[in-house]
Design an enzyme around this catalytic site. Structure first.
Site, mmCIF file in Angstrom:
data_model
loop_
_atom_site.group_PDB
_atom_site.id
_atom_site.type_symbol
_atom_site.label_atom_id
_atom_site.label_comp_id
_atom_site.label_asym_id
_atom_site.label_seq_id
_atom_site.Cartn_x
_atom_site.Cartn_y
_atom_site.Cartn_z
ATOM 1 N N ASP A 20 40.700 40.653 41.462
ATOM 2 C CA ASP A 20 39.779 40.873 42.580
ATOM 3 C C ASP A 20 39.520 42.360 42.811
ATOM 4 O OD1 ASP A 20 38.124 40.116 44.636
ATOM 5 O OD2 ASP A 20 39.727 39.925 46.108
ATOM 6 N N GLY A 21 38.333 42.671 43.301
ATOM 7 C CA GLY A 21 38.015 44.045 43.697
ATOM 8 C C GLY A 21 36.951 44.718 42.843
ATOM 9 N N GLY A 23 33.685 44.378 42.885
ATOM 10 C CA GLY A 23 32.531 44.809 43.679
ATOM 11 C C GLY A 23 32.833 46.094 44.435
ATOM 12 N N ARG A 24 34.004 46.137 45.080
ATOM 13 C CA ARG A 24 34.372 47.335 45.849
ATOM 14 C C ARG A 24 34.555 48.543 44.935
ATOM 15 N NH1 ARG A 24 39.072 44.383 48.700
ATOM 16 N NH2 ARG A 24 38.343 42.775 47.256
ATOM 17 N N TRP A 25 35.110 48.328 43.775
ATOM 18 C CA TRP A 25 35.297 49.419 42.812
ATOM 19 C C TRP A 25 33.943 50.050 42.497
ATOM 20 C CZ3 TRP A 25 33.473 50.456 37.896
ATOM 21 C CH2 TRP A 25 34.187 51.400 37.132
ATOM 22 N N SER A 65 35.348 31.357 40.488
ATOM 23 C CA SER A 65 35.810 30.228 41.304
ATOM 24 C C SER A 65 34.662 29.271 41.606
ATOM 25 C CB SER A 65 36.410 30.741 42.617
ATOM 26 O OG SER A 65 35.379 31.120 43.512
ATOM 27 N N THR A 66 35.023 28.073 42.057
ATOM 28 C CA THR A 66 33.997 27.092 42.445
ATOM 29 C C THR A 66 33.178 27.611 43.636
ATOM 30 O OG1 THR A 66 35.770 25.988 43.673
ATOM 31 C CG2 THR A 66 35.130 24.999 41.588
ATOM 32 N N GLU A 67 33.726 28.605 44.341
ATOM 33 C CA GLU A 67 33.010 29.189 45.486
ATOM 34 C C GLU A 67 32.129 30.371 45.077
ATOM 35 O OE1 GLU A 67 36.439 28.473 45.677
ATOM 36 O OE2 GLU A 67 35.839 26.569 46.579
ATOM 37 N N ASN A 68 32.357 30.926 43.889
ATOM 38 C CA ASN A 68 31.604 32.118 43.488
ATOM 39 C C ASN A 68 30.121 31.837 43.213
ATOM 40 O OD1 ASN A 68 34.456 33.620 41.790
ATOM 41 N ND2 ASN A 68 33.641 34.106 43.807
HETATM 42 C C1 IPE Z 1 38.774 35.070 44.022
HETATM 43 O O1 IPE Z 1 38.152 36.222 44.471
HETATM 44 C C2 IPE Z 1 38.050 34.523 42.814
HETATM 45 C C3 IPE Z 1 38.189 35.288 41.587
HETATM 46 C C4 IPE Z 1 38.885 36.376 41.438
HETATM 47 C C5 IPE Z 1 37.495 34.752 40.454
HETATM 48 P P1 IPE Z 1 37.001 36.200 45.582
HETATM 49 O O2 IPE Z 1 36.574 37.593 45.755
HETATM 50 O O3 IPE Z 1 35.960 35.210 45.216
HETATM 51 O O4 IPE Z 1 37.789 35.656 46.869
HETATM 52 P P2 IPE Z 1 37.481 35.876 48.414
HETATM 53 O O5 IPE Z 1 36.072 35.460 48.631
HETATM 54 O O6 IPE Z 1 37.684 37.318 48.706
HETATM 55 O O7 IPE Z 1 38.496 35.026 49.116
HETATM 56 C C1 IPE Z 2 36.396 39.858 41.433
HETATM 57 O O1 IPE Z 2 35.800 40.907 42.098
HETATM 58 C C2 IPE Z 2 35.470 39.159 40.477
HETATM 59 C C3 IPE Z 2 35.119 37.794 40.903
HETATM 60 C C4 IPE Z 2 35.442 37.238 42.030
HETATM 61 C C5 IPE Z 2 34.358 37.003 39.975
HETATM 62 P P1 IPE Z 2 34.810 40.719 43.327
HETATM 63 O O2 IPE Z 2 33.428 40.592 42.783
HETATM 64 O O3 IPE Z 2 35.264 39.622 44.207
HETATM 65 O O4 IPE Z 2 34.959 42.116 44.044
HETATM 66 P P2 IPE Z 2 35.071 42.388 45.611
HETATM 67 O O5 IPE Z 2 36.186 41.528 46.128
HETATM 68 O O6 IPE Z 2 33.745 42.031 46.202
HETATM 69 O O7 IPE Z 2 35.384 43.838 45.701
HETATM 70 MG MG MG Z 3 36.537 39.557 45.776
#
Ligand code: IPE
Ligand code: IPE
Ligand code: MG
Length: 246
Positions: A20-21, A23-25, A65-68
């Protein structure tokens, strides 16, 4: 590699990672979120090499994830490209050369484009005979969906209710050959599970790291394993145990 400070008797068999992270990176650098996903693929390859150096048998990563699917269509499209094009095509050969077996857990539903499914099947078939380590990619994966799918398949198989126990459920998960994770790592400072392996992690040790996934390198994995080795796993007993009794 510097394996000093590790207890070779207590190397986890299975480590799972919530990457995770991304997007923020990217946002911190004034880049588009998609650049974070691109950089995250590099981090995954380095972590996988570290997992091999450690001698892990199983390494599982949460890729989508199924939520992504709730994300903007262009971001979803880019994520699918990163996973299917870079990871499952270019990296596939490098992982294959390292003896890594690639597998997938998750639901293959109508949302998964056919070409992505094909790349997944090809990567799994190419690497099926490898024995150095299994890298399982959780793609279109949700822990609750996995339990729903397990229940469906138990009902379909006609097993009487009185015969259903924890082992029955475990045998109907996406890949019953995978042992429960000993250690689950989540990066980016978020302190939640986000629907990852919720059945399997009942007794996993959890390590949360502030590192954003694109900055994650094998050293961070080693650090998490050191922390794991300092933990006292009891599985409900009064003293340290190696696994769930019974
Ligand atoms: C969890 O991260 C899913 C993956 C890393 C693939 P998310 O970024 O989707 O989770 P939330 O939305 O912060 O809980
Ligand atoms: C993890 O990074 C990648 C996936 C969930 C697919 P994010 O895209 O969730 O990055 P943040 O959490 O928005 O920084
Ligand atoms: Mg994330």
């Amino acid at each position: 590699m510097d394996l000093d400070g590790f207890d070779p008797q207590r190397i986890p068999r299975h480590v799972a990672c919530v990457m995770d992270g991304n997007g923020r990176w990217a946002t911190q650098r004034g880049l588009a979120r998609t650049e974070g996903h691109r950089a995250g693929e590099e981090a995954l390859f380095d972590a996988a090499q570290g997992a091999l150096e450690l001698g892990l048998e199983w390494f599982t990563v949460y890729a989508f994830s199924t939520e992504n699917w709730r994300r903007p269509a262009e971001e979803v499209r880019f994520l699918l490209d990163v996973i299917a094009d870079r990871l499952l095509t270019r990296r596939r050969d490098e992982l294959h050369a390292l003896g890594v077996r690639i597998r997938f857990i998750g639901r293959r539903d109508w949302r998964v484009p056919r070409w992505v499914g094909r790349r997944m099947d090809e990567a799994a078939a190419l690497t099926a005979g490898n024995t150095a380590m299994t890298l399982t990619v959780a793609f279109n994966y949700g822990g609750r969906t996995e339990i729903v799918d397990a229940v469906r398949s138990i009902v379909e198989s006609g097993i009487p209710a009185s015969k259903i126990d924890e082992r029955t459920i475990a045998r109907h998960l996406y890949d019953p050959s995978i042992p429960d994770p000993d250690l689950v790592i989540r990066t980016s400072g978020e302190l939640r599970i986000s629907n990852f392996l919720i059945w399997e992690l009942a007794y996993s040790e959890l390590v949360f790291s502030d590192v954003l996934w694109p900055d994650f390198r094998r050293e961070h994995l080693f650090e998490a394993v050191r922390e794991f080795q300092a933990r006292d796993r009891r599985f409900g007993a009064a003293t340290r145990r190696e696994g769930i009794p019974g």
